[in-house]
Design a protein around this motif. Sequence first.
Motif, PDB file in Angstrom:
ATOM      1  N   ILE A 294       0.846  -1.200   0.000  1.00 30.49           N
ATOM      2  CA  ILE A 294       0.000   0.000   0.000  1.00 30.49           C
ATOM      3  C   ILE A 294       0.879   1.245   0.000  1.00 30.49           C
ATOM      4  CG2 ILE A 294      -1.762   1.283   1.265  1.00 30.49           C
ATOM      5  CD1 ILE A 294      -2.781  -1.364   2.374  1.00 30.49           C
ATOM      6  N   LEU A 295       1.981   1.212   0.767  1.00 28.24           N
ATOM      7  CA  LEU A 295       2.915   2.342   0.797  1.00 28.24           C
ATOM      8  C   LEU A 295       3.431   2.639  -0.608  1.00 28.24           C
ATOM      9  CD1 LEU A 295       5.725   3.040   3.359  1.00 28.24           C
ATOM     10  CD2 LEU A 295       6.251   3.095   0.937  1.00 28.24           C
ATOM     11  N   TRP A 296       3.890   1.595  -1.302  1.00 30.28           N
ATOM     12  CA  TRP A 296       4.418   1.791  -2.655  1.00 30.28           C
ATOM     13  C   TRP A 296       3.303   2.151  -3.637  1.00 30.28           C
ATOM     14  CZ3 TRP A 296       9.214   2.875  -3.019  1.00 30.28           C
ATOM     15  CH2 TRP A 296      10.154   2.300  -2.165  1.00 30.28           C
ATOM     16  N   GLY A 297       2.091   1.645  -3.385  1.00 23.84           N
ATOM     17  CA  GLY A 297       0.965   2.033  -4.222  1.00 23.84           C
ATOM     18  C   GLY A 297       0.665   3.515  -4.086  1.00 23.84           C
ATOM     19  N   GLY A 298       0.812   4.046  -2.872  1.00 25.86           N
ATOM     20  CA  GLY A 298       0.640   5.469  -2.663  1.00 25.86           C
ATOM     21  C   GLY A 298       1.663   6.274  -3.441  1.00 25.86           C
ATOM     22  N   MET A 299       2.870   5.734  -3.566  1.00 25.59           N
ATOM     23  CA  MET A 299       3.904   6.409  -4.354  1.00 25.59           C
ATOM     24  C   MET A 299       3.515   6.434  -5.830  1.00 25.59           C
ATOM     25  SD  MET A 299       8.029   5.753  -4.410  1.00 25.59           S
ATOM     26  CE  MET A 299       8.268   6.581  -2.830  1.00 25.59           C
ATOM     27  N   MET A 300       2.939   5.356  -6.317  1.00 27.63           N
ATOM     28  CA  MET A 300       2.500   5.306  -7.708  1.00 27.63           C
ATOM     29  C   MET A 300       1.391   6.339  -7.955  1.00 27.63           C
ATOM     30  SD  MET A 300       0.956   2.092  -9.890  1.00 27.63           S
ATOM     31  CE  MET A 300      -0.382   1.848  -8.709  1.00 27.63           C
ATOM     32  N   VAL A 301       0.412   6.393  -7.057  1.00 23.60           N
ATOM     33  CA  VAL A 301      -0.674   7.369  -7.196  1.00 23.60           C
ATOM     34  C   VAL A 301      -0.124   8.791  -7.160  1.00 23.60           C
ATOM     35  CG1 VAL A 301      -2.737   8.301  -6.078  1.00 23.60           C
ATOM     36  CG2 VAL A 301      -2.427   5.823  -6.238  1.00 23.60           C
ATOM     37  N   GLY A 302       0.821   9.027  -6.242  1.00 23.87           N
ATOM     38  CA  GLY A 302       1.409  10.357  -6.118  1.00 23.87           C
ATOM     39  C   GLY A 302       2.132  10.794  -7.371  1.00 23.87           C
ATOM     40  N   ARG A 303       2.785   9.871  -8.057  1.00 26.18           N
ATOM     41  CA  ARG A 303       3.509  10.236  -9.275  1.00 26.18           C
ATOM     42  C   ARG A 303       2.568  10.531 -10.423  1.00 26.18           C
ATOM     43  NH1 ARG A 303       8.764   6.176  -8.533  1.00 26.18           N
ATOM     44  NH2 ARG A 303       9.975   7.713  -7.357  1.00 26.18           N
ATOM     45  N   PHE A 304       1.494   9.769 -10.538  1.00 25.71           N
ATOM     46  CA  PHE A 304       0.509  10.094 -11.574  1.00 25.71           C
ATOM     47  C   PHE A 304      -0.120  11.458 -11.288  1.00 25.71           C
ATOM     48  CE2 PHE A 304       0.200   5.417 -12.555  1.00 25.71           C
ATOM     49  CZ  PHE A 304       0.527   5.522 -13.886  1.00 25.71           C
ATOM     50  N   LEU A 305      -0.476  11.697 -10.020  1.00 30.24           N
ATOM     51  CA  LEU A 305      -1.059  12.985  -9.660  1.00 30.24           C
ATOM     52  C   LEU A 305      -0.054  14.113  -9.849  1.00 30.24           C
ATOM     53  CD1 LEU A 305      -3.357  14.667  -8.457  1.00 30.24           C
ATOM     54  CD2 LEU A 305      -2.460  14.112  -6.177  1.00 30.24           C
ATOM     55  N   GLY A 306       1.196  13.861  -9.447  1.00 27.21           N
ATOM     56  CA  GLY A 306       2.228  14.879  -9.596  1.00 27.21           C
ATOM     57  C   GLY A 306       2.455  15.253 -11.047  1.00 27.21           C
ATOM     58  N   SER A 307       2.382  14.272 -11.947  1.00 29.46           N
ATOM     59  CA  SER A 307       2.549  14.537 -13.371  1.00 29.46           C
ATOM     60  C   SER A 307       1.486  15.504 -13.876  1.00 29.46           C
ATOM     61  CB  SER A 307       2.499  13.221 -14.156  1.00 29.46           C
ATOM     62  OG  SER A 307       2.633  13.445 -15.539  1.00 29.46           O
ATOM     63  N   VAL A 308       0.271  15.362 -13.348  1.00 25.82           N
ATOM     64  CA  VAL A 308      -0.825  16.256 -13.730  1.00 25.82           C
ATOM     65  C   VAL A 308      -0.629  17.638 -13.112  1.00 25.82           C
ATOM     66  CG1 VAL A 308      -3.313  16.660 -13.570  1.00 25.82           C
ATOM     67  CG2 VAL A 308      -2.437  14.351 -14.024  1.00 25.82           C
ATOM     68  N   LEU A 309      -0.308  17.682 -11.819  1.00 22.84           N
ATOM     69  CA  LEU A 309      -0.159  18.955 -11.117  1.00 22.84           C
ATOM     70  C   LEU A 309       0.948  19.820 -11.723  1.00 22.84           C
ATOM     71  CD1 LEU A 309      -0.509  17.820  -7.381  1.00 22.84           C
ATOM     72  CD2 LEU A 309      -2.180  19.106  -8.742  1.00 22.84           C
ATOM     73  N   MET A 310       2.031  19.161 -12.166  1.00 24.31           N
ATOM     74  CA  MET A 310       3.171  19.923 -12.670  1.00 24.31           C
ATOM     75  C   MET A 310       2.947  20.486 -14.065  1.00 24.31           C
ATOM     76  SD  MET A 310       6.355  17.775 -11.137  1.00 24.31           S
ATOM     77  CE  MET A 310       6.254  17.248  -9.425  1.00 24.31           C
ATOM     78  N   ARG A 311       1.850  20.136 -14.674  1.00 20.40           N
ATOM     79  CA  ARG A 311       1.486  20.783 -15.929  1.00 20.40           C
ATOM     80  C   ARG A 311       0.682  22.053 -15.680  1.00 20.40           C
ATOM     81  NH1 ARG A 311       2.745  17.492 -20.181  1.00 20.40           N
ATOM     82  NH2 ARG A 311       3.205  15.322 -19.617  1.00 20.40           N
ATOM     83  N   ARG A 312       0.312  22.286 -14.404  1.00 16.29           N
ATOM     84  CA  ARG A 312      -0.453  23.477 -14.042  1.00 16.29           C
ATOM     85  C   ARG A 312       0.281  24.377 -13.060  1.00 16.29           C
ATOM     86  NH1 ARG A 312      -6.507  22.308 -12.386  1.00 16.29           N
ATOM     87  NH2 ARG A 312      -6.444  24.591 -12.616  1.00 16.29           N
ATOM     88  N   PHE A 313       1.150  23.774 -12.239  1.00  8.85           N
ATOM     89  CA  PHE A 313       1.863  24.533 -11.224  1.00  8.85           C
ATOM     90  C   PHE A 313       3.364  24.294 -11.361  1.00  8.85           C
ATOM     91  CE2 PHE A 313      -2.240  23.177  -9.446  1.00  8.85           C
ATOM     92  CZ  PHE A 313      -2.816  24.411  -9.180  1.00  8.85           C
ATOM     93  N   PRO A 314       4.193  25.259 -10.936  1.00  5.18           N
ATOM     94  CA  PRO A 314       5.645  25.060 -10.992  1.00  5.18           C
ATOM     95  C   PRO A 314       6.062  23.832 -10.197  1.00  5.18           C
ATOM     96  CG  PRO A 314       5.123  27.370 -10.564  1.00  5.18           C
ATOM     97  CD  PRO A 314       3.831  26.611 -10.457  1.00  5.18           C
ATOM     98  N   ALA A 315       6.998  23.072 -10.745  1.00  9.62           N
ATOM     99  CA  ALA A 315       7.429  21.824 -10.108  1.00  9.62           C
ATOM    100  C   ALA A 315       7.955  22.059  -8.703  1.00  9.62           C
ATOM    101  CB  ALA A 315       8.497  21.142 -10.967  1.00  9.62           C
ATOM    102  N   GLU A 316       8.682  23.177  -8.498  1.00 10.18           N
ATOM    103  CA  GLU A 316       9.257  23.423  -7.178  1.00 10.18           C
ATOM    104  C   GLU A 316       8.182  23.690  -6.129  1.00 10.18           C
ATOM    105  OE1 GLU A 316       9.960  27.215  -9.698  1.00 10.18           O
ATOM    106  OE2 GLU A 316       9.907  25.022  -9.959  1.00 10.18           O
ATOM    107  N   HIS A 317       7.035  24.278  -6.534  1.00 10.39           N
ATOM    108  CA  HIS A 317       5.945  24.505  -5.595  1.00 10.39           C
ATOM    109  C   HIS A 317       5.294  23.185  -5.180  1.00 10.39           C
ATOM    110  CE1 HIS A 317       5.323  28.928  -7.130  1.00 10.39           C
ATOM    111  NE2 HIS A 317       6.511  28.710  -6.592  1.00 10.39           N
ATOM    112  N   VAL A 318       5.104  22.304  -6.135  1.00 10.04           N
ATOM    113  CA  VAL A 318       4.538  20.985  -5.827  1.00 10.04           C
ATOM    114  C   VAL A 318       5.486  20.213  -4.913  1.00 10.04           C
ATOM    115  CG1 VAL A 318       3.685  18.826  -6.802  1.00 10.04           C
ATOM    116  CG2 VAL A 318       3.316  20.976  -8.032  1.00 10.04           C
ATOM    117  N   LEU A 319       6.790  20.297  -5.199  1.00 11.73           N
ATOM    118  CA  LEU A 319       7.783  19.616  -4.365  1.00 11.73           C
ATOM    119  C   LEU A 319       7.753  20.145  -2.938  1.00 11.73           C
ATOM    120  CD1 LEU A 319      10.197  17.652  -4.141  1.00 11.73           C
ATOM    121  CD2 LEU A 319      11.677  19.542  -4.862  1.00 11.73           C
TER     122      LEU A 319
END
Length: 434
Positions: A294-319
């Motif tokens: 489940i921990l690693w699954g959360g990492m997978m979900v976070g990366r898919f979500l992060g890929s979407v967020l970084m197309r709208r917000f600066p990568a450093e802000h998301v980080l």
Amino acid sequence: MPALPQSAPPAASADAPRQRYGSALSLLASLFFMWGFITVINNTLLPHLRSVFVLDYTRTTLIESVWFIAYFVASIPSAKLIERIGYQKAIVVGLLGMAVGAAMMVPAAMLTSYPLVLTALFVIASGITLLQVAANPYVAVIGPPETGSARLNLVQAFNSLGTTLAPLFAGYLILGRSKSGTAGTDVVLTQAERYADAQSVILPYVIVAIALVLLALVMGRVKLPAIGQATQRSSREERKKLSLWSHRNLVFGVPAIFIYLIAEIGVANLFINFVSQPTIAAITHEEASRYLAILWGGMMVGRFLGSVLMRRFPAEHVLAAFSIGAFVVMLITTFAHGPVAMWSLIAVGFFHSIMFPTIFTLGIKGLGPLTEEGSGLLIMAIAGGALVIVQGWLADTFGLQWSFLLTAACEIYVLFYALWGSKATNALPDQHVE
């Protein structure tokens, strides 16, 4: 200073259709999946080997330290090998090297040899290093620099798919078929039981070795995009006028990768032992491996979500936002008990998800013709995972739960990097392929 070879990162010529890159990334996603899968098998292997060899936490985490020392040792030789034989052949060599290391686990189990286990894992990790040296910058340079973080997070999500499935695979075939995996945490194994448990690693590693050989055969037969001039290294004379150390985002990015790896690997490797404790979840190692998934699954979900967020917000802000979340849940893990502590530790997988690919792309931003050399330094920094032995020592000295304060401290540095260290200085025109 490590320098990636002229044949890495690969890219197609400027007039090649975008579809070729999509096909190449789809194929390389299988590499990300495989090395994530194999790396996380270690997380279930460590508590198993701790019982088989009767190890304290320091010597248990030494196993993982050997794994990440390979990144430091093999990074420069990997770059030289790619330069000599080419990108595609080097991938095949890396996969076959990983297969050899996986096969070495068979005699290691039969002889119940701790040194041979360490050697086998070092060989596997060296093969993964060869893949990492080229694959990460490959993804980063395809397309506009401003979406590099989004692309790398997307491909790294397939790495996380491998890390999600690995605990289930190893939990069933290793922990589920061993006395140490199905018994309580206080059970002391006899010599005969420890020897029998050692044999349980043979089947999963034979399966992994076969899969790696098959993947090597596929990679040897397909045609990857040719190298374009846009990503060629600059001439030696031109490079004399440039300096990596004038780029703040790289100078602070190398330790950011190094420190982040301490956090990620420490959490993953001590997770099963932590949640199995009577004061946390009081479950067996086999059951704990399911929660690790489940921990690693959360990492997978976070990366898919992060890929979407970084197309709208600066990568450093998301980080920055994700690092704050990671810091908070690690404090909860350290001071809470029972299911709250367990689920907060699981939650850190989500917040860790975007950190490596985002730090990597921010670190090479604005390096221009120095991109390959900067990438080499960032890949070498993965060796920070070897310092997980420090957390093992803290666990032995102050207690396993208190050792997670080290993880919380690592999150603070990532926050510093996101807010200040990642700001590019002396930026050069970025090299990328449209």
